[in-house]
Structures are given as structure tokens and as C-alpha cells.
Design a protein around this motif. Structure first.
Motif, PDB file in Angstrom:
ATOM      1  N   LYS A   1     -46.570  -8.250 -13.614  1.00 48.58           N
ATOM      2  CA  LYS A   1     -46.786  -6.822 -13.888  1.00 48.58           C
ATOM      3  C   LYS A   1     -45.872  -5.919 -13.052  1.00 48.58           C
ATOM      4  CE  LYS A   1     -48.940  -5.564 -10.024  1.00 48.58           C
ATOM      5  NZ  LYS A   1     -48.368  -4.483  -9.172  1.00 48.58           N
ATOM      6  N   ILE A   2     -45.010  -6.505 -12.234  1.00 41.46           N
ATOM      7  CA  ILE A   2     -44.114  -5.696 -11.394  1.00 41.46           C
ATOM      8  C   ILE A   2     -42.899  -5.267 -12.218  1.00 41.46           C
ATOM      9  CG2 ILE A   2     -42.748  -5.617  -9.276  1.00 41.46           C
ATOM     10  CD1 ILE A   2     -44.457  -7.926  -8.213  1.00 41.46           C
ATOM     11  N   PRO A   3     -42.671  -3.967 -12.380  1.00 37.67           N
ATOM     12  CA  PRO A   3     -41.521  -3.500 -13.170  1.00 37.67           C
ATOM     13  C   PRO A   3     -40.200  -3.835 -12.474  1.00 37.67           C
ATOM     14  CG  PRO A   3     -42.658  -1.656 -12.154  1.00 37.67           C
ATOM     15  CD  PRO A   3     -43.501  -2.854 -11.874  1.00 37.67           C
ATOM     16  N   PRO A   4     -39.106  -3.908 -13.222  1.00 36.21           N
ATOM     17  CA  PRO A   4     -37.838  -4.426 -12.684  1.00 36.21           C
ATOM     18  C   PRO A   4     -37.264  -3.659 -11.504  1.00 36.21           C
ATOM     19  CG  PRO A   4     -37.542  -3.493 -14.884  1.00 36.21           C
ATOM     20  CD  PRO A   4     -39.010  -3.612 -14.661  1.00 36.21           C
ATOM     21  N   VAL A   5     -37.316  -2.336 -11.523  1.00 35.60           N
ATOM     22  CA  VAL A   5     -36.739  -1.574 -10.420  1.00 35.60           C
ATOM     23  C   VAL A   5     -37.536  -1.816  -9.130  1.00 35.60           C
ATOM     24  CG1 VAL A   5     -36.218   0.746  -9.551  1.00 35.60           C
ATOM     25  CG2 VAL A   5     -35.772   0.174 -11.954  1.00 35.60           C
ATOM     26  N   ARG A   6     -38.850  -1.782  -9.248  1.00 35.15           N
ATOM     27  CA  ARG A   6     -39.697  -2.056  -8.076  1.00 35.15           C
ATOM     28  C   ARG A   6     -39.500  -3.498  -7.608  1.00 35.15           C
ATOM     29  NH1 ARG A   6     -43.927  -0.807  -4.944  1.00 35.15           N
ATOM     30  NH2 ARG A   6     -45.597  -2.327  -4.634  1.00 35.15           N
ATOM     31  N   ARG A   7     -39.365  -4.416  -8.537  1.00 31.61           N
ATOM     32  CA  ARG A   7     -39.157  -5.821  -8.197  1.00 31.61           C
ATOM     33  C   ARG A   7     -37.895  -5.986  -7.345  1.00 31.61           C
ATOM     34  NH1 ARG A   7     -40.505 -10.849 -10.786  1.00 31.61           N
ATOM     35  NH2 ARG A   7     -41.823  -9.606 -12.149  1.00 31.61           N
ATOM     36  N   ARG A   8     -36.820  -5.326  -7.762  1.00 30.92           N
ATOM     37  CA  ARG A   8     -35.565  -5.424  -7.013  1.00 30.92           C
ATOM     38  C   ARG A   8     -35.732  -4.844  -5.609  1.00 30.92           C
ATOM     39  NH1 ARG A   8     -29.872  -2.401  -8.626  1.00 30.92           N
ATOM     40  NH2 ARG A   8     -28.689  -3.053  -6.778  1.00 30.92           N
ATOM     41  N   ARG A   9     -36.439  -3.719  -5.508  1.00 33.02           N
ATOM     42  CA  ARG A   9     -36.634  -3.087  -4.205  1.00 33.02           C
ATOM     43  C   ARG A   9     -37.472  -3.977  -3.284  1.00 33.02           C
ATOM     44  NH1 ARG A   9     -40.604   0.310  -2.638  1.00 33.02           N
ATOM     45  NH2 ARG A   9     -41.154   0.882  -4.772  1.00 33.02           N
ATOM     46  N   ILE A  10     -38.482  -4.618  -3.829  1.00 31.60           N
ATOM     47  CA  ILE A  10     -39.316  -5.497  -3.010  1.00 31.60           C
ATOM     48  C   ILE A  10     -38.499  -6.669  -2.484  1.00 31.60           C
ATOM     49  CG2 ILE A  10     -41.276  -7.100  -3.052  1.00 31.60           C
ATOM     50  CD1 ILE A  10     -42.578  -5.184  -5.093  1.00 31.60           C
ATOM     51  N   HIS A  11     -37.678  -7.257  -3.355  1.00 30.02           N
ATOM     52  CA  HIS A  11     -36.829  -8.362  -2.904  1.00 30.02           C
ATOM     53  C   HIS A  11     -35.893  -7.890  -1.794  1.00 30.02           C
ATOM     54  CE1 HIS A  11     -37.873 -11.706  -5.486  1.00 30.02           C
ATOM     55  NE2 HIS A  11     -37.807 -10.947  -6.561  1.00 30.02           N
ATOM     56  N   ALA A  12     -35.333  -6.685  -1.943  1.00 31.37           N
ATOM     57  CA  ALA A  12     -34.442  -6.145  -0.914  1.00 31.37           C
ATOM     58  C   ALA A  12     -35.195  -5.941   0.406  1.00 31.37           C
ATOM     59  CB  ALA A  12     -33.832  -4.831  -1.387  1.00 31.37           C
ATOM     60  N   ASN A  13     -36.429  -5.443   0.313  1.00 30.47           N
ATOM     61  CA  ASN A  13     -37.248  -5.255   1.518  1.00 30.47           C
ATOM     62  C   ASN A  13     -37.544  -6.589   2.205  1.00 30.47           C
ATOM     63  OD1 ASN A  13     -37.328  -2.504   1.071  1.00 30.47           O
ATOM     64  ND2 ASN A  13     -39.359  -2.522   0.122  1.00 30.47           N
ATOM     65  N   LEU A  14     -37.786  -7.629   1.389  1.00 29.67           N
ATOM     66  CA  LEU A  14     -38.077  -8.943   1.953  1.00 29.67           C
ATOM     67  C   LEU A  14     -36.849  -9.540   2.632  1.00 29.67           C
ATOM     68  CD1 LEU A  14     -40.394 -10.438  -0.820  1.00 29.67           C
ATOM     69  CD2 LEU A  14     -41.041  -9.629   1.461  1.00 29.67           C
ATOM     70  N   VAL A  15     -35.671  -9.237   2.105  1.00 32.28           N
ATOM     71  CA  VAL A  15     -34.447  -9.684   2.771  1.00 32.28           C
ATOM     72  C   VAL A  15     -34.385  -9.089   4.176  1.00 32.28           C
ATOM     73  CG1 VAL A  15     -31.926  -9.534   2.783  1.00 32.28           C
ATOM     74  CG2 VAL A  15     -33.122 -10.095   0.663  1.00 32.28           C
ATOM     75  N   GLU A  16     -34.625  -7.791   4.277  1.00 33.26           N
ATOM     76  CA  GLU A  16     -34.570  -7.127   5.576  1.00 33.26           C
ATOM     77  C   GLU A  16     -35.670  -7.642   6.503  1.00 33.26           C
ATOM     78  OE1 GLU A  16     -32.189  -5.182   6.524  1.00 33.26           O
ATOM     79  OE2 GLU A  16     -31.244  -5.302   4.541  1.00 33.26           O
ATOM     80  N   LEU A  17     -36.834  -7.897   5.942  1.00 34.75           N
ATOM     81  CA  LEU A  17     -37.989  -8.293   6.742  1.00 34.75           C
ATOM     82  C   LEU A  17     -37.864  -9.711   7.283  1.00 34.75           C
ATOM     83  CD1 LEU A  17     -40.843  -7.340   7.616  1.00 34.75           C
ATOM     84  CD2 LEU A  17     -41.716  -8.348   5.499  1.00 34.75           C
ATOM     85  N   LEU A  18     -37.257 -10.596   6.497  1.00 35.37           N
ATOM     86  CA  LEU A  18     -37.277 -12.021   6.827  1.00 35.37           C
ATOM     87  C   LEU A  18     -35.955 -12.586   7.317  1.00 35.37           C
ATOM     88  CD1 LEU A  18     -39.328 -13.209   3.704  1.00 35.37           C
ATOM     89  CD2 LEU A  18     -40.198 -12.805   6.016  1.00 35.37           C
ATOM     90  N   ALA A  19     -34.880 -11.810   7.225  1.00 39.52           N
ATOM     91  CA  ALA A  19     -33.539 -12.335   7.525  1.00 39.52           C
ATOM     92  C   ALA A  19     -33.468 -12.979   8.910  1.00 39.52           C
ATOM     93  CB  ALA A  19     -32.497 -11.231   7.400  1.00 39.52           C
TER      94      ALA A  19
END
Length: 199
Positions: free
Chosen positions: A132-150
């Protein structure tokens, strides 16, 4: 009452056990029973077709999440897009009430904590939440996880998950960086097919 077809068959699919557990939970609630009272191990016997399992259960999981409030979605969406789960230590960084929301989602049977990671209780739950996650939000979440977990990517599995998030967020430089690192780690471990997948 309903008659369950194939009651003499083993329950092979773990997802079916989840469905049976949910049915038992609702039945206990309707009967006014507390958890642990009058339990029957139906999971060993009941057989559900996979199509029936996938069709309607997503809505049930989403409805259960909806009663937890708006802020819980910051946690649920992030965990749903991280198949290997998220380290419990970073949950607080998902939002002001993230820890409380995570605990509420665990109590509702949507998430669980295993081996120090917060993850979806089952792939059926993860599919429902991620779907149910729309594509723009999905991309932003993945980007946030990159910053959070790198800075926390230590194991081969961590690096592979980082590559996944970087690719999904369309972060080209980091996608290359983590894909190469994941391939090197897999090759060093002798997992050559896995290594080839990352290159």
C-alpha cells in the motif's frame, strides 16, 4: 459455524499457520476468553488453499494497523521495506513516537523482535504493508533507510540490504558502492551465485 475443508491434511505453509492463529485469536475474543484459555492446536491439521490465504488477509492486517493511529505508519512502512528487519537500536530514529508505535505493532501481532531486529511477523504481513506504499513515498523511505543504516552495515547480509535500499532509492553512487561490497562479501563466503547477482 464454518466447515474447514481438508481438515485431515497437514499444515505445510507457515502462512497458513498465521491465518489459523488469527482465526483462533478472533474466536477467543468473540467468546470472551483470555489468551491461553481453551487452546486447540488446529495448526497441525487445517489446510487452506494459498489463493484463499492471500486474498482478504492483506485487508485484515491493514485494518489492524489502522487502529494504531497515523504515527505508526512511519515504523510499519520502514520495516515492511526492510525484509531482513531493522536493528532495534535505530527504531527511535524513525520518529518521535517510534518506539511506542513499534511496541504497539508488536502487541497487535504485526511486528516481532527477533535477534535484536524489528521485523514483520510474517511475509504476508510485510506484503500487505509494503503493497500500500505509493511509489514516491517508497523511494523516500528507501533513501531514509540508506542514511539510517549506512554506518551500521557490518555483515554480508547488512551490506546486501543496503544495496537493495540504495537501488530502490535510485541513489546511483551508493547503489554501486554497496552492490560491489555485497558481491565481494558473497564471493569471499563462497556464494558465487549471490556474488554474481550483485555485480
Amino acid at each position: 459455524s464454518e466447515v474447514v475443508q481438508g481438515a485431515d491434511q497437514p499444515l505445510a505453509d507457515p502462512g497458513k499457520k498465521l491465518l489459523v492463529a488469527e482465526a483462533a485469536r478472533r474466536a477467543r475474543g468473540a467468546a470472551g476468553l483470555r489468551e491461553g484459555e481453551h487452546q486447540v492446536d488446529v495448526g497441525r491439521y487445517v489446510e487452506f488453499p494459498r489463493a484463499e490465504l492471500a486474498q482478504g488477509d492483506h485487508d485484515q492486517f491493514l485494518a489492524r494497523a489502522a487502529v494504531l493511529g497515523e504515527t505508526v505508519w512511519a515504523v510499519l512502512d520502514a520495516v515492511a521495506l526492510a525484509p531482513e528487519g531493522l536493528p532495534v537500536a535505530v527504531v527511535s530514529e524513525l520518529g518521535p513516537s517510534a518506539e511506542e508505535d513499534a511496541d504497539a505493532a508488536v502487541l497487535r501481532g504485526l511486528l516481532e523482535v527477533t535477534d535484536g531486529r524489528l521485523r514483520c511477523r510474517h511475509d504476508l504481513v510485510r506484503e500487505a504493508l509494503a503493497g500500500k506504499i505509493p511509489p514516491v513515498r517508497r523511494r523516500r523511505i528507501h533513501a531514509n533507510l540508506v542514511e539510517l543504516l549506512a554506518d551500521r552495515a557490518a555483515t554480508g547480509a547488512d551490506v546486501a540490504q543496503m544495496a537493495h535500499h540504495a537501488v530502490a532509492s535510485e541513489d546511483g553512487p551508493r547503489a554501486v558502492e554497496f552492490s560491489v561490497r555485497a558481491g565481494e562479501r558473497a564471493a569471499a563466503d563462497g556464494a558465487h551465485r549471490e556474488a554474481a547477482r550483485h555485480y
